[in-house]
Design an enzyme around this catalytic site. Structure first.
Site, short mmCIF file in Angstrom:
data_model
loop_
_atom_site.label_atom_id
_atom_site.label_comp_id
_atom_site.label_asym_id
_atom_site.label_seq_id
_atom_site.Cartn_x
_atom_site.Cartn_y
_atom_site.Cartn_z
N SER A 188 -15.53 -6.77 -6.60
CA SER A 188 -15.20 -5.88 -7.70
C SER A 188 -16.39 -5.79 -8.67
O SER A 188 -17.48 -5.42 -8.25
CB SER A 188 -13.92 -6.35 -8.39
OG SER A 188 -13.41 -5.34 -9.23
N ASP A 258 0.80 7.49 8.59
CA ASP A 258 0.73 6.17 9.24
C ASP A 258 0.51 6.29 10.75
O ASP A 258 -0.12 5.43 11.36
CB ASP A 258 2.01 5.36 8.94
CG ASP A 258 1.94 3.93 9.44
OD1 ASP A 258 0.84 3.49 9.83
OD2 ASP A 258 2.98 3.25 9.46
N ASP A 261 -3.19 6.85 13.37
CA ASP A 261 -3.94 5.85 14.14
C ASP A 261 -3.19 5.39 15.39
O ASP A 261 -3.64 4.51 16.11
CB ASP A 261 -4.31 4.66 13.25
CG ASP A 261 -3.10 4.04 12.56
OD1 ASP A 261 -2.00 4.02 13.16
OD2 ASP A 261 -3.23 3.59 11.41
N ASP A 265 2.78 0.94 11.41
CA ASP A 265 2.81 -0.45 10.92
C ASP A 265 2.59 -0.53 9.41
O ASP A 265 2.31 -1.60 8.88
CB ASP A 265 1.75 -1.29 11.65
CG ASP A 265 0.34 -0.70 11.50
OD1 ASP A 265 0.20 0.35 10.83
OD2 ASP A 265 -0.61 -1.30 12.01
N ASP A 402 -7.56 0.25 -1.39
CA ASP A 402 -7.96 -0.28 -2.69
C ASP A 402 -7.51 0.68 -3.78
O ASP A 402 -7.98 1.82 -3.87
CB ASP A 402 -9.48 -0.45 -2.73
CG ASP A 402 -9.97 -1.15 -3.99
OD1 ASP A 402 -9.34 -0.98 -5.06
OD2 ASP A 402 -10.99 -1.86 -3.92
N HIS A 442 -7.24 -4.73 -3.31
CA HIS A 442 -8.48 -4.95 -4.05
C HIS A 442 -8.90 -6.41 -3.94
O HIS A 442 -8.19 -7.28 -4.43
CB HIS A 442 -8.29 -4.54 -5.50
CG HIS A 442 -9.57 -4.50 -6.29
ND1 HIS A 442 -10.62 -3.67 -5.97
CD2 HIS A 442 -9.96 -5.19 -7.37
CE1 HIS A 442 -11.60 -3.86 -6.82
NE2 HIS A 442 -11.24 -4.78 -7.68
#
Ligand code: NAG
Ligand code: NAG
Ligand code: NAG
Ligand code: NAG
Ligand code: NAG
Ligand code: NAG
Ligand code: NAG
Ligand code: NAG
Ligand code: NAG
Ligand code: NAG
Ligand code: NAG
Ligand code: NAG
Length: 537
Positions: A188, A258, A261, A265, A402, A442
């Protein structure tokens, strides 16, 4: 806590007990430090493994977890301050383990703080690094002191550089021989601090781990502050309750994205492929129960939240918030109700003055902040040739969920380095590797759905330092050591997801994360919780 260092780390233990009198070194170190300019030593103490150290002088605003820390190995602890100008200085800690590996490491900070990250110091010390941490030039999470330019300079670059210069002197004096290698670990703001050293102080480190970096810093703050403008407060027609974010909108995002891909999940493996359309949630005309839908104004606000920010000339200032991060964002950037937590002190003390009304902030102010760029805090320099030429290495990682800093910001930086230096990925790979970590929120906040434990801190090893969790295939810190000292660069990083993020409950699944620009692709038939069912393409 099990402590069996990996072969890699144990092999480098060269300081034999016979040749080195640890107790004598600790009682003599204060005198040696006194001869370093601009320092005042407060304490030197031997601390034994297992001690629960407390920090009664820690600033009250620092997070509760930073008032105590269990130390994992025997060490000599030195606390001191170092002046950085006639009106500024840092407070720093140096933790010198009995079992030294010849390695030095600096930790970083977070947010606008102000708070030494003792958990990172305990982690690195347990791995045999002589470790330093500093208060970033001011105490506490707030940035009120940033109205002093010298204190701001410490925050931007000088605290880390000073603790490195002084920390290396202390380390070499303590052990009576120079350190062999020098490292950095931060996330960060800590990630930004690491990049600042790579860009402007390339001599400081042989290896840097810079996580979820707050680079393009002015726009990190600008972008997160703008959510408040977009969403307003509970009395605004654009306002959306946290229940709707957590339930309705998050679920709708997963429904739309979702499966891209190939695996349902809860993890959007690559949010770049998700073109979220909140208009799908607009209420049918005449709907009286609006608990499961959005007004057109609200849908427009959601679209704005997930849109990039451009300046008045149409230049990109910051990439869009990544879909999939919204459930964590509710907790951390408080969509709507309040402005982003770091905005008040940043704009009041570093950019404008305390009379500024945060409710009137607009694009003109955001552009002003970006152009002011105090002490080049943007940390976006594309020419890394000095770092590259001395043979140093940097690993950067960024969560794909994030909620505070979009990982696309780090992609943009990678592209900027490639263009500035005129290098293809195969050449960048020789000194800089960027891992995109799916389902990581994060840094090491335990609220991401993915395999986010990659050894980035004690929490990133499930608070369990073992030969398994220190394996460089799955640990970014030991991976950078292996790269620097053995020339073996990490191709992938194996992430771990613990059941409920609780070490005692064991491992839920693992997934290998790819280095940019590769993308992680599911093979379509294997068990998606097994790393071998995915490949980097
Ligand atoms: C360490 O001490 C602090 C303060 O007394 C306490 O809150 C904390 O729980 C202790 N930690 C452990 C692991 O015992
Ligand atoms: C900052 O905190 C350290 C101890 O954590 C203390 O020694 C120092 O005096 C503090 N500095 C200021 C300016 O309060
Ligand atoms: C000591 O600090 C002063 C500023 O207060 C600075 O000018 C000087 O260079 C520093 N000395 C060393 C050796 O860093
Ligand atoms: C360092 O500590 C000494 C002793 O408390 C104090 O006089 C001095 O002002 C401090 N320097 C800085 C830069 O905080
Ligand atoms: C120091 O390291 C050696 C070798 O790994 C180990 O046997 C010993 O237990 C360690 N001592 C302490 C106090 O950590
Ligand atoms: C540093 O590396 C050299 C060469 O490999 C080795 O001889 C020496 O013991 C190392 N020093 C420490 C403190 O690890
Ligand atoms: C909500 O926003 C409106 C418009 O900016 C403002 O007048 C009002 O004071 C705000 N209410 C609260 C509780 O902050
Ligand atoms: C983010 O939210 C988590 C969970 O509520 C909390 O522990 C953490 O302190 C928050 N971090 C920030 C920077 O707001
Ligand atoms: C921002 O507000 C100022 C003062 O209220 C105004 O002059 C300026 O034009 C506004 N900028 C934008 C981009 O709306
Ligand atoms: C900021 O960076 C620019 C360009 O690299 C440089 O000219 C300038 O001196 C820097 N300013 C500060 C305060 O470091
Ligand atoms: C730490 O890891 C070891 C070995 O992998 C395991 O046996 C132990 O249960 C773990 N401890 C905790 C607290 O997770
Ligand atoms: C997918 O991966 C699994 C291992 O998890 C493997 O057994 C299977 O053959 C792979 N399938 C394809 C189509 O590559």
């Amino acid at each position: 806590m099990v402590l069996s260092l990996s072969g890699l780390l144990a092999a480098a233990l060269v300081t034999s007990a016979a040749a080195f009198d640890f107790e004598a070194a600790c009682s003599g170190i204060a005198t040696q430090v006194a001869s370093i300019s601009n320092t005042t030593v407060f304490h030197t103490d031997i601390v034994s493994a297992g001690t629960n150290l407390t920090f009664p002088d820690q600033d009250p605003t620092c997070s509760a977890s930073r008032f105590s820390q269990v130390v994992l190995v025997d060490m000599c602890r030195v606390t001191l301050n170092v002046s950085t100008s006639s009106s500024s200085g840092i407070f720093m800690e140096t933790w010198l383990p009995r079992n030294w590996t010849g390695r030095f490491l600096s930790t970083g900070n977070g947010g606008l703080g102000g708070c030494i990250q003792f958990e990172d110091m305990a982690y690195a010390t347990a791995l045999g690094f002589a470790t330093v941490g500093a208060n970033n030039g001011h105490n506490g999470t707030g940035g009120t002191l940033l109205n002093n330019p010298e204190v701001l300079a410490d925050f931007v670059y000088r605290s880390i550089h000073t603790n490195v210069v002084v920390g290396k002197e202390i380390t070499d004096a303590f052990y009576g021989s120079p350190h062999n290698t020098s490292y950095y670990l931060g996330c960060s703001t800590g990630g930004r601090q690491g990049w600042k050293m790579v860009q402007d102080f390339p001599e400081d480190f042989d290896g840097v781990v810079a996580g979820s970096p707050a680079i393009n810093f002015n726009n990190v703050i600008n972008y997160a502050s703008r959510f408040h403008n977009i969403l307003g407060n509970a009395s605004s027609p654009t306002f959306i309750t946290s229940d709707k974010w957590l339930g309705l909108i998050h679920n709708n995002i997963l429904e739309q994205c979702d499966t891209i891909d190939g695996v349902t999940d809860g993890i959007i493996e690559d949010p770049n492929l998700c073109d979220y359309k909140p208009e799908e949630l607009i209420c049918e005309p005449g709907t009286s129960d609006t608990s499961n839908c959005l007004t057109a104004e609200q849908a427009g606000a959601v679209r704005a939240v997930f849109s990039p920010m451009y300046d008045t000339q149409g230049q990109l200032m910051f990439p869009r918030q990544q879909p999939g991060s919204e459930n964590a964002a509710i907790l951390n950037v408080s969509y709507g109700t309040n402005i982003f937590a770091f905005a008040p002190d940043w704009y009041h003390y570093a950019i404008f003055d305390p009379s500024l009304d945060l409710n009137t902030l607009n694009l003109t102010d955001f552009v002003f902040a970006e152009n002011l760029d105090p002490f080049n805090i943007s940390t976006f320099k594309g020419d890394l040739s000095a770092f590259q030429n001395r043979g140093s290495k940097v690993i950067t990682y960024h969560g794909q969920a994030d909620m505070i800093i979009s990982s696309t910001d780090t992609e943009l930086y990678y592209q900027h380095v490639a263009q500035t230096m005129g290098l293809p990925p195969s050449e960048i790979d020789k000194f800089m590797r960027f891992f995109r970590i799916s389902g990581m929120s994060h840094c090491s906040l335990a609220n991401g759905p993915g395999a986010w434990e990659i050894g980035q801190t004690l929490a990133g090893v499930g608070n369990n330092v073992t030969s398994e969790t220190l394996d460089p295939e799955r640990n970014v810190l030991t991976a950078i050591v292996r790269w620097v000292e053995e020339g073996v660069a990490p191709e992938t990083i194996l992430g771990t997801k613990l059941v409920n993020d609780t070490p005692q409950l064991g491992v839920e699944f693992s997934r290998r994360h790819c280095r940019y620009p590769f993308r992680n692709v599911y093979n379509g038939t294997g068990d998606s919780t097994l790393p071998d069912s995915w490949s980097c393409q």
